[in-house]
Write an enzyme that holds these catalytic residues in place. Structure first.
Site, mmCIF file in Angstrom:
data_model
loop_
_atom_site.group_PDB
_atom_site.id
_atom_site.type_symbol
_atom_site.label_atom_id
_atom_site.label_comp_id
_atom_site.label_asym_id
_atom_site.label_seq_id
_atom_site.Cartn_x
_atom_site.Cartn_y
_atom_site.Cartn_z
ATOM 1 N N LYS A 86 -2.323 -1.602 -9.402
ATOM 2 C CA LYS A 86 -2.131 -2.702 -10.361
ATOM 3 C C LYS A 86 -3.423 -3.030 -11.106
ATOM 4 C CE LYS A 86 -0.618 -5.934 -7.631
ATOM 5 N NZ LYS A 86 -0.709 -5.221 -6.349
ATOM 6 N N ARG A 162 5.076 -13.527 -5.919
ATOM 7 C CA ARG A 162 5.074 -12.592 -4.795
ATOM 8 C C ARG A 162 6.353 -12.673 -3.975
ATOM 9 N NH1 ARG A 162 -0.488 -13.965 -4.847
ATOM 10 N NH2 ARG A 162 -1.827 -12.134 -4.963
ATOM 11 N N ARG A 197 -10.473 2.376 0.914
ATOM 12 C CA ARG A 197 -10.946 1.442 -0.101
ATOM 13 C C ARG A 197 -12.175 0.659 0.376
ATOM 14 N NH1 ARG A 197 -6.205 -2.086 -2.736
ATOM 15 N NH2 ARG A 197 -6.196 -3.017 -0.654
ATOM 16 N N ARG A 227 -12.390 -4.216 4.008
ATOM 17 C CA ARG A 227 -11.602 -5.383 4.399
ATOM 18 C C ARG A 227 -10.897 -5.154 5.733
ATOM 19 N NH1 ARG A 227 -7.970 -7.275 -0.644
ATOM 20 N NH2 ARG A 227 -6.600 -7.628 1.139
ATOM 21 N N ARG A 238 1.885 -4.932 5.828
ATOM 22 C CA ARG A 238 1.832 -5.467 4.469
ATOM 23 C C ARG A 238 2.859 -4.790 3.565
ATOM 24 N NH1 ARG A 238 -4.267 -4.793 2.707
ATOM 25 N NH2 ARG A 238 -3.604 -5.929 0.835
#
Length: 279
Positions: A86, A162, A197, A227, A238
């Site tokens: 995104k 969301r 990431r 993270r 998730r």
């Protein structure tokens, strides 16, 4: 006596000649001036005709329409699972259409920093470690979309709503979208993207150790953050939560939705999304 008379006649003749000469010259000047004035008036008429049809401010296309096209400010929502790309596509959309990119996190922080009523309410929940309620978030989003830049340029909501509850609340608040962009990426690809990431806390830039590696700078490499929820176990949960939520959201935007394969060349994907938004 005869000589005096002759002199008098000569003087009179000379005076008469001077008068006639003056009249002739004045007549000539008047004629020239009249011609000059007439020419200038004709020229102004010509210039006026020229300016009406050829002035840069009045250029028209065939059919009488101006060259400047008036387009409504686009209202766009982009949705996708974590690591679906995104952020990258948002950059392309903003560059292509000049819309205002809105991250709900940024909008929330702005309200808190400004000390608005909504910001104070949100901060109360945040200080307790609780989630900010949907009605507060909707209020923050609605306020942000009402600002002049969003009205003038249009907006791009990044990953919001969301949940189905948030989508319903947006509908009741009168917040509608012209286009809903949905990125689809297989679970295994999402997990690979997410696990590799890394985030630079100084610049906010997100890298991927395989697909988009950071610069070979010891200082940058030392400060990169992985993270805690960018692990395979956390990512599986998730993704499951995202799938439940997106099914509820899609129902509110059926007529303006187009789904895209988020795997492949990012430039090709950006081109396809741009065509969808522009049509």
């Amino acid at each position: 006596t005869v000589m005096d008379a002759g002199r008098g006649e000569a003087s009179m003749a000379l005076a008469l000649a001077l008068v006639l000469a003056s009249i002739t010259m004045a007549s000539g000047f008047s004629s020239v001036a009249s011609t000059s004035l007439s020419s200038r008036l004709d020229l102004r008429k010509d210039q006026s005709k020229f300016s009406d049809s050829h002035s840069p401010n009045n250029l028209r296309l065939r059919g009488g329409s101006r060259t400047t096209l008036a387009m409504a400010a686009p209202r766009i929502i982009i949705s996708g699972a974590p690591a679906s790309g995104k952020g990258t596509q948002c950059e392309y959309i903003v560059e292509k259409f000049g819309v205002v990119h809105i991250s709900t996190g940024d909008a929330l922080r702005a309200q808190v920093q400004a000390g608005t009523e909504l910001g104070k309410m949100a901060k109360g929940f945040m200080d307790k470690g609780a989630l900010v309620p949907d009605d507060v978030m909707i209020g923050i989003v609605k306020d942000r979309l009402a600002e002049k830049d969003c009205k003038d340029k249009g907006w791009l909501l990044d990953g919001f709503p969301r949940t189905g509850v948030q989508a319903e609340a947006m509908e009741k608040a009168g917040i509608t979208a012209d286009k809903f962009v949905l990125l689809n990426v297989p679970d295994n690809v999402l997990i690979e993207r997410c696990v590799g990431r890394r985030t630079d806390p100084v610049t906010g830039k997100i890298y991927h150790m395989k697909f988009n590696p950071p610069p070979n700078d010891p200082e940058v490499l030392a400060r990169l953050v992985h993270r805690s929820d960018d692990t395979e176990e956390a990512m599986v949960k998730r993704i499951e939560q995202y799938k439940k939520n997106v099914d509820a959201i899609k129902g509110y935007y059926k007529s303006v939705t187009e789904e895209f394969d988020g795997v492949g060349d990012k430039h090709d994907l950006a081109s396809k999304i741009a065509k969808f938004i522009a049509k």
